[in-house]
Design a protein around this motif. Structure first.
Motif, PDB file in Angstrom:
ATOM      1  N   LEU A 331       9.809  11.054   3.177  1.00  0.00           N
ATOM      2  CA  LEU A 331      11.312  11.259   2.958  1.00  0.00           C
ATOM      3  C   LEU A 331      11.583  12.304   1.824  1.00  0.00           C
ATOM      4  N   PRO A 332      12.863  12.843   1.811  1.00  0.00           N
ATOM      5  CA  PRO A 332      13.266  13.501   0.773  1.00  0.00           C
ATOM      6  C   PRO A 332      13.222  12.457  -0.682  1.00  0.00           C
ATOM      7  N   GLY A 333      13.373  13.403  -1.801  1.00  0.00           N
ATOM      8  CA  GLY A 333      13.398  12.482  -3.048  1.00  0.00           C
ATOM      9  C   GLY A 333      12.069  12.045  -3.544  1.00  0.00           C
ATOM     10  N   ALA A 334      12.096  11.213  -4.547  1.00  0.00           N
ATOM     11  CA  ALA A 334      10.936  10.667  -5.081  1.00  0.00           C
ATOM     12  C   ALA A 334      10.359   9.567  -4.392  1.00  0.00           C
ATOM     13  N   THR A 335       8.883   9.565  -4.498  1.00  0.00           N
ATOM     14  CA  THR A 335       8.353   8.310  -3.901  1.00  0.00           C
ATOM     15  C   THR A 335       7.472   7.454  -4.931  1.00  0.00           C
ATOM     16  N   LEU A 336       7.625   6.373  -4.771  1.00  0.00           N
ATOM     17  CA  LEU A 336       7.124   5.257  -5.777  1.00  0.00           C
ATOM     18  C   LEU A 336       5.996   4.312  -5.105  1.00  0.00           C
ATOM     19  N   TRP A 337       4.848   4.333  -5.691  1.00  0.00           N
ATOM     20  CA  TRP A 337       3.893   3.721  -5.208  1.00  0.00           C
ATOM     21  C   TRP A 337       3.289   2.514  -6.203  1.00  0.00           C
ATOM     22  N   HIS A 338       2.954   1.220  -5.838  1.00  0.00           N
ATOM     23  CA  HIS A 338       2.595   0.216  -6.859  1.00  0.00           C
ATOM     24  C   HIS A 338       1.157  -0.092  -6.824  1.00  0.00           C
ATOM     25  N   GLU A 339       0.436   0.036  -8.158  1.00  0.00           N
ATOM     26  CA  GLU A 339      -0.758  -0.290  -8.425  1.00  0.00           C
ATOM     27  C   GLU A 339      -1.226  -1.705  -7.705  1.00  0.00           C
ATOM     28  N   GLY A 340      -1.778  -1.765  -6.580  1.00  0.00           N
ATOM     29  CA  GLY A 340      -2.358  -2.965  -5.912  1.00  0.00           C
ATOM     30  C   GLY A 340      -1.867  -2.837  -4.415  1.00  0.00           C
ATOM     31  N   GLN A 341      -0.745  -2.091  -4.199  1.00  0.00           N
ATOM     32  CA  GLN A 341      -0.322  -1.740  -2.992  1.00  0.00           C
ATOM     33  C   GLN A 341      -1.352  -1.462  -1.920  1.00  0.00           C
ATOM     34  N   PHE A 342      -1.767  -0.289  -2.299  1.00  0.00           N
ATOM     35  CA  PHE A 342      -2.891  -0.012  -1.320  1.00  0.00           C
ATOM     36  C   PHE A 342      -3.929  -0.536  -0.997  1.00  0.00           C
ATOM     37  N   GLU A 343      -4.397  -1.741  -1.983  1.00  0.00           N
ATOM     38  CA  GLU A 343      -5.584  -2.458  -1.758  1.00  0.00           C
ATOM     39  C   GLU A 343      -4.992  -3.833  -1.197  1.00  0.00           C
ATOM     40  N   GLY A 344      -3.813  -3.859  -0.680  1.00  0.00           N
ATOM     41  CA  GLY A 344      -3.397  -5.001   0.107  1.00  0.00           C
ATOM     42  C   GLY A 344      -3.262  -6.381  -0.553  1.00  0.00           C
ATOM     43  N   ARG A 345      -2.739  -6.102  -2.132  1.00  0.00           N
ATOM     44  CA  ARG A 345      -2.582  -7.407  -2.735  1.00  0.00           C
ATOM     45  C   ARG A 345      -1.382  -7.972  -2.126  1.00  0.00           C
ATOM     46  N   HIS A 346      -1.143  -9.252  -2.176  1.00  0.00           N
ATOM     47  CA  HIS A 346      -0.099 -10.261  -1.656  1.00  0.00           C
ATOM     48  C   HIS A 346       0.737 -10.902  -2.785  1.00  0.00           C
ATOM     49  N   VAL A 347       0.092 -10.926  -4.182  1.00  0.00           N
ATOM     50  CA  VAL A 347       0.605 -11.482  -5.218  1.00  0.00           C
ATOM     51  C   VAL A 347       1.131 -10.555  -6.212  1.00  0.00           C
ATOM     52  N   ARG A 348       2.406 -10.779  -6.551  1.00  0.00           N
ATOM     53  CA  ARG A 348       3.125  -9.872  -7.626  1.00  0.00           C
ATOM     54  C   ARG A 348       3.191 -10.916  -8.861  1.00  0.00           C
ATOM     55  N   PRO A 349       2.433 -10.802  -9.857  1.00  0.00           N
ATOM     56  CA  PRO A 349       2.441 -11.616 -10.902  1.00  0.00           C
ATOM     57  C   PRO A 349       3.680 -11.292 -11.772  1.00  0.00           C
ATOM     58  N   PRO A 350       4.298 -12.454 -12.436  1.00  0.00           N
ATOM     59  CA  PRO A 350       5.452 -12.102 -13.304  1.00  0.00           C
ATOM     60  C   PRO A 350       5.274 -11.014 -14.322  1.00  0.00           C
ATOM     61  N   VAL A 351       6.150 -10.365 -14.756  1.00  0.00           N
ATOM     62  CA  VAL A 351       5.821  -9.215 -15.736  1.00  0.00           C
ATOM     63  C   VAL A 351       5.413  -9.885 -17.119  1.00  0.00           C
ATOM     64  N   PHE A 352       5.612 -11.216 -17.680  1.00  0.00           N
ATOM     65  CA  PHE A 352       5.181 -11.851 -18.638  1.00  0.00           C
ATOM     66  C   PHE A 352       3.573 -12.033 -18.664  1.00  0.00           C
ATOM     67  N   LEU A 353       3.074 -11.933 -17.565  1.00  0.00           N
ATOM     68  CA  LEU A 353       1.509 -12.251 -17.599  1.00  0.00           C
ATOM     69  C   LEU A 353       0.575 -11.092 -17.689  1.00  0.00           C
ATOM     70  N   ALA A 354      -0.481 -11.305 -18.340  1.00  0.00           N
ATOM     71  CA  ALA A 354      -1.389 -10.032 -18.531  1.00  0.00           C
ATOM     72  C   ALA A 354      -2.630 -10.298 -17.692  1.00  0.00           C
ATOM     73  N   ARG A 355      -2.669 -11.393 -16.674  1.00  0.00           N
ATOM     74  CA  ARG A 355      -3.711 -11.522 -15.921  1.00  0.00           C
ATOM     75  C   ARG A 355      -2.926 -11.496 -14.621  1.00  0.00           C
ATOM     76  N   ARG A 356      -3.716 -11.272 -13.315  1.00  0.00           N
ATOM     77  CA  ARG A 356      -3.193 -11.700 -12.031  1.00  0.00           C
ATOM     78  C   ARG A 356      -4.392 -12.495 -11.313  1.00  0.00           C
ATOM     79  N   PRO A 357      -4.135 -13.314 -10.156  1.00  0.00           N
ATOM     80  CA  PRO A 357      -5.077 -13.883  -9.511  1.00  0.00           C
ATOM     81  C   PRO A 357      -5.941 -12.783  -8.784  1.00  0.00           C
ATOM     82  N   ASP A 358      -7.433 -13.319  -8.545  1.00  0.00           N
ATOM     83  CA  ASP A 358      -8.217 -12.626  -7.972  1.00  0.00           C
ATOM     84  C   ASP A 358      -7.819 -12.534  -6.572  1.00  0.00           C
TER      85      ASP A 358
END
Length: 469
Positions: A331-358
């Motif tokens: 589509l037109p405009g800018a596009t934004l992708w999120h690290e972990g999206q490509f790899e199929g992660r299901h869990v989005r950790p709260p931004v307060f955390l410095a670690r995410r689950p395996d």
């Protein structure tokens, strides 16, 4: 480094990423930089590089609701896993644990060597309660009196002789870990211009958190105060442009505030309405949204995930998520992708955390995403003029209503056609285009014979990305 007209942005949670790499920004290995700059990516957004508040961290750790969300994400939560909110900023200096400003400069150079730009955050509406301004410049903040504090102690903070408001938007209770800056204060506007310029000196683009909260319209309504004649963003951005004319500004925007923020100086604004319609499977709503003025659409940021939204695979089936990704990518405009999206992660950790689950990572899905981005970039799919197409059916078959289609036509004659069946049922339709004798689907390499109109039949969540031969 100049910006492309339709940039592709890759968001990285800095604390989590560096924690997994066991390094700072100064010594990220080349292969890690390569992983976050796949072909087709124009900019990396290092989310959350600034110095976080120790007081804000203590408040977060004492908050039952936040603690519950931490344990929900990490049942084996450790003390060091809670880093505090990246949007509870104590100073606009890069956190020492991330390598400080020197580490950021090295990171920017690494990205530039790959032809990739750097995006950082700016939070316009609040700072941490232990930010130096709270003591040194109380005039920068929304202030009340003891009666305000007595009536609602959850919304106000006593600092010395001042009663200062905690940050909020008009629809929710006050945030407990931040204090509210006064968008109508001339002194703060001058300071905001200087702060924004200091951020711009260290990057190529700035993502402004909750940008609509500082507009005269919203701020006046939230705090029940009359607005000045000049709006906040034109004044602040005007000052920034005098020093940093090339910095791209991205507004996190909601509540139909995208157009006003574009008019007030932002290059791009979040397209939350498209996200909501895609997640809801609202094909008609998506089609209607794409009828908007091309100039307006060209300044929207299209996304399926970010640090505030759930992982797309927790909202859509794998097949639906791929179809949505083809939509976003073309589509037109800018596009934004999120690290972990490509790899199929299901869990989005709260931004307060410095670690995410395996999690089990999906290498095949990651390869599919990277190939999609590369195809769009290598073939110049989003060049030229965008045109939404009206897919036709026939009296006894209305399955065409499940199809989305658009065409890109470049000045050099290059043409690309995107067709997406955004449903879980087979769909057929006639597309009103006149194409040459042969055309190829870049997604699977199939070659087709031309017809006018084009007849298309796609299975559930099927996609075509055609290029004219």
């Amino acid at each position: 480094m100049s910006w492309p007209e339709r940039p592709v942005i890759y968001e990285v949670n800095t604390a989590v990423w560096l924690g997994e790499l066991s390094c700072t920004l100064a010594d990220v290995p080349p292969e890690a930089w390569n992983a976050v700059t796949p072909a087709g990516v124009d900019a990396v957004w290092l989310m959350g590089v600034w110095e976080r508040s120790t007081l804000g961290l203590a408040i977060a750790n004492a908050h039952p609701g936040l603690r519950a969300s931490f344990y929900e994400t990490l049942p084996d939560l450790r003390v060091e896993d809670v880093a505090g909110s990246p949007y509870c900023v104590r100073r606009y200096a890069v956190a020492s644990e991330f390598g400080g400003d020197e580490g950021l400069a090295k990171a920017r150079a690494e990205l530039a060597s790959r032809g990739v730009r750097l995006i950082l955050d700016y939070v316009p509406n609040h700072v941490a309660p232990d930010h130096p301004w709270v003591v040194e410049h109380p005039e920068f903040f929304v202030r009340g009196d003891l009666d305000d504090y007595t009536a609602d102690p959850q919304s106000w903070l006593i600092v010395g002789e001042n009663v200062i408001a905690r940050g909020k938007d008009p629809y929710f209770p006050a945030w407990p870990d931040v204090v509210q800056l006064d968008a109508f204060s001339p002194a703060f506007r001058a300071a905001a211009t200087m702060t924004l310029a200091s951020v711009a000196a260290r990057c190529d683009g700035i993502r402004c958190d909750m940008a609509m909260l500082m507009t005269n319209e919203v701020f006046s309504r939230t705090w029940q105060v009359p607005p000045p004649s000049a709006d906040f963003w034109p004044e602040v951005i005007g000052g920034l442009r005098a020093e940093h004319p090339e910095t791209v500004l991205i507004a996190e925007a909601y509540w139909n505030m995208e157009w006003p923020l574009q008019q007030q100086g932002f290059n791009f604004c979040y397209d939350k309405r498209l996200y909501d319609r895609l997640v809801a499977g609202d094909v008609s709503g998506v089609r209607s949204h794409l009828l908007a003025d091309p100039g307006y659409q060209s300044r929207l940021v299209r996304f399926l995930e970010n640090q505030d939204e759930p992982r797309v695979l927790s909202e859509l089936s794998p097949a639906a998520a791929r179809a949505a990704a083809v939509v976003i990518a073309t589509l037109p405009g800018a596009t934004l992708w999120h690290e972990g999206q490509f790899e199929g992660r299901h869990v989005r950790p709260p931004v307060f955390l410095a670690r995410r689950p395996d999690e089990q990572l999906d290498d095949d899905l990651a390869g599919w995403y990277r190939r999609l981005l590369a195809i769009v970039a290598d073939h110049g799919v989003r060049r030229g003029v965008f045109r939404l197409l009206d897919v036709q059916g026939w009296p006894d078959n209305r399955s065409c209503e499940r199809l989305l289609a658009w065409e890109w036509t470049a000045a050099d004659g290059a043409r690309h056609l995107v067709v997406v069946n955004f449903s879980d049922q087979t769909a057929q339709g006639l597309i009103p285009v006149d194409w040459p004798e042969k055309y190829t689907d870049l997604l699977d390499g199939s070659v087709y014979e031309a017809a006018s109109p084009l007849y298309v039949e796609l299975g559930p969540w099927g996609c075509h990305l055609f290029v004219a031969a």
